[in-house]
Write a protein that holds these residues in place. Structure first.
Motif, short mmCIF file in Angstrom:
data_model
loop_
_atom_site.label_atom_id
_atom_site.label_comp_id
_atom_site.label_asym_id
_atom_site.label_seq_id
_atom_site.Cartn_x
_atom_site.Cartn_y
_atom_site.Cartn_z
N ILE A 351 -14.39 -4.49 3.32
CA ILE A 351 -13.95 -3.25 2.69
C ILE A 351 -12.46 -3.35 2.39
O ILE A 351 -11.65 -3.62 3.28
CB ILE A 351 -14.21 -2.04 3.60
N LEU A 352 -12.11 -3.17 1.12
CA LEU A 352 -10.73 -3.18 0.69
C LEU A 352 -10.26 -1.73 0.56
O LEU A 352 -10.89 -0.92 -0.11
CB LEU A 352 -10.59 -3.89 -0.65
N GLY A 353 -9.14 -1.41 1.21
CA GLY A 353 -8.66 -0.03 1.17
C GLY A 353 -8.96 0.68 2.46
O GLY A 353 -9.17 0.06 3.51
N ASN A 354 -9.04 1.99 2.39
CA ASN A 354 -9.20 2.83 3.57
C ASN A 354 -10.64 2.80 4.07
O ASN A 354 -11.48 3.59 3.62
CB ASN A 354 -8.78 4.26 3.26
N ALA A 355 -10.93 1.92 4.99
CA ALA A 355 -12.30 1.75 5.50
C ALA A 355 -12.78 2.99 6.24
O ALA A 355 -14.00 3.21 6.33
CB ALA A 355 -12.38 0.53 6.40
N SER A 356 -11.89 3.81 6.75
CA SER A 356 -12.31 4.98 7.53
C SER A 356 -13.05 6.01 6.67
O SER A 356 -13.75 6.86 7.20
CB SER A 356 -11.10 5.64 8.20
N GLU A 357 -12.90 5.91 5.34
CA GLU A 357 -13.67 6.80 4.47
C GLU A 357 -15.16 6.46 4.49
O GLU A 357 -15.99 7.29 4.13
CB GLU A 357 -13.14 6.70 3.03
N ILE A 358 -15.47 5.23 4.92
CA ILE A 358 -16.86 4.76 4.93
C ILE A 358 -17.37 4.58 6.34
O ILE A 358 -18.51 4.94 6.66
CB ILE A 358 -16.96 3.41 4.18
#
Length: 360
Positions: A351-358
């Protein structure tokens, strides 16, 4: 230890009716249900007792990736259910349905070894230890009352398709895969009625698609927010994502199998530097091609074939444009790939970016 016939591992819960027990099952300290009716009787008891139910759906051949999901469910729920069902609808006719590893006695043993100690509020209270509550082990006939064919054109009955989200990434290489996954998981959610469900990041597209399914079908068990994605578990020495299909790999294949993750990591590093998508993917492909040449030079008896490496929006699954960079993206991006090592198809993602969104 309480009898195999008891539904729960704690005092005061009901007994499995003998008419629901199977004589063909291996010995198990964990209750096993092979029919929806028998499981639902157990589930009604849990509902009456106001117990939360965590659910880990699997196809068996358990490894530490599965067991990590179990341990999280044990920590977050009163009761934990694990299903084992090798789903014909997600295998194309040429794929490995017949040879997929089936290791039920070992699966039972590994599952029973998992536990979670609930913290106590006072020193006087004895610690409560949670273990898996039951295994849901349905037959093909139980899950597909209308019958099932691996050939989509020959199928009859009710199937579930998440339009517009199953054709990218894995869906591009396996066109009927997500139709089979969406169908069987809908059935499992209907049968199990979990409070929370747990999936591994290795199958990230699948898990996000299932959240979409839960939202579109207005599911309450689980709600989309209660469908959790847990980080991929990897071999500590090689970084290879754990998978039941890793058992197919030859010794030479095991040596080169971590290649896919290495290539994705190179692409991730380039992305973090602000390099555009096309160049990031090319760097990953170059790593694959370099390893192919090394394998030939070393005379290793293994064949490598890249299926794909791609970057997709983590919400809509749309492919990124060739010139896009991290500066043009607000939402997380899925960097994923698939690689054949001989006939074994390996998948992985970052995951590239803010993984906590997923990942929650």
């Amino acid at each position: 230890m309480m009898s195999f016939l008891q539904i729960f591992h704690r005092r005061g819960h009901r007994i499995v009716p003998r008419r629901f027990m199977s004589t063909s099952l291996p010995p198990s300290p964990i209750p096993i249900f092979t029919t929806v009716d028998s499981y639902r009787e157990w589930r009604r008891s849990a509902l009456d007792a106001k117990k939360t139910v965590g659910f880990v759906p699997t196809m068996g051949a358990l490894h530490d990736g599965h067991l990590t999901l179990v341990r999280r469910s044990l920590a977050e729920n009163d009761l934990t259910v694990l299903s084992i069902f090798v789903n014909p609808a997600q295998f194309a006719p040429h794929e490995d349905l017949a040879t997929y590893p089936r290791t039920l006695p070992r699966d039972i043993e590994l599952l029973f070894q998992q536990s979670y100690t609930v913290p106590t509020q006072t020193a006087e209270n004895a610690p409560q230890i949670r273990k898996a509550s039951t295994i849901f082990l349905p037959s093909v006939e139980e899950m597909y009352p209308s019958g099932i064919s691996q050939t989509v054109a020959d199928q009859k009955g009710t199937f579930v398709e998440v339009k517009g989200y199953g054709e990218q990434m894995e869906g591009k290489s396996r066109p009927t895969f997500f139709r089979g996954v969406a169908t069987v998981v809908t059935k499992l959610f209907n049968a199990v009625e979990p409070t929370h469900a747990y999936f591994g990041q290795k199958d990230l597209q699948q898990a996000i698609l299932l959240r979409r399914l839960a939202s579109d079908l207005l599911l309450s068990h689980p709600t989309p927010r209660n469908l959790h994605i847990v980080p991929t578990v990897r071999d500590q020495s090689s970084g290879l994502a754990l998978s039941s299909r890793n058992t197919y790999l030859s010794p030479a294949g095991q040596q080169v199998a971590p290649l896919l993750f290495s290539a994705l990591t190179v692409a991730q590093e380039a992305w973090d530097l602000g390099i555009n998508k096309a160049a990031c993917i090319q760097r990953a492909v170059n790593i694959i091609n370099q390893k192919k040449n090394e394998v030939q030079v070393q005379g290793l008896d293994v064949k490598l074939k890249l299926d794909y490496i791609q970057m997709n929006d983590a919400n809509e699954f749309d492919e990124l444009g060739a010139e896009e960079t991290r500066n043009s993206r607000e939402r997380p991006v899925i960097l994923s790939g698939a690689l054949y090592v001989d006939s074994t198809r390996l998948i992985d993602n970052i995951i590239l970016g803010n993984a906590s969104e997923i990942m929650y």
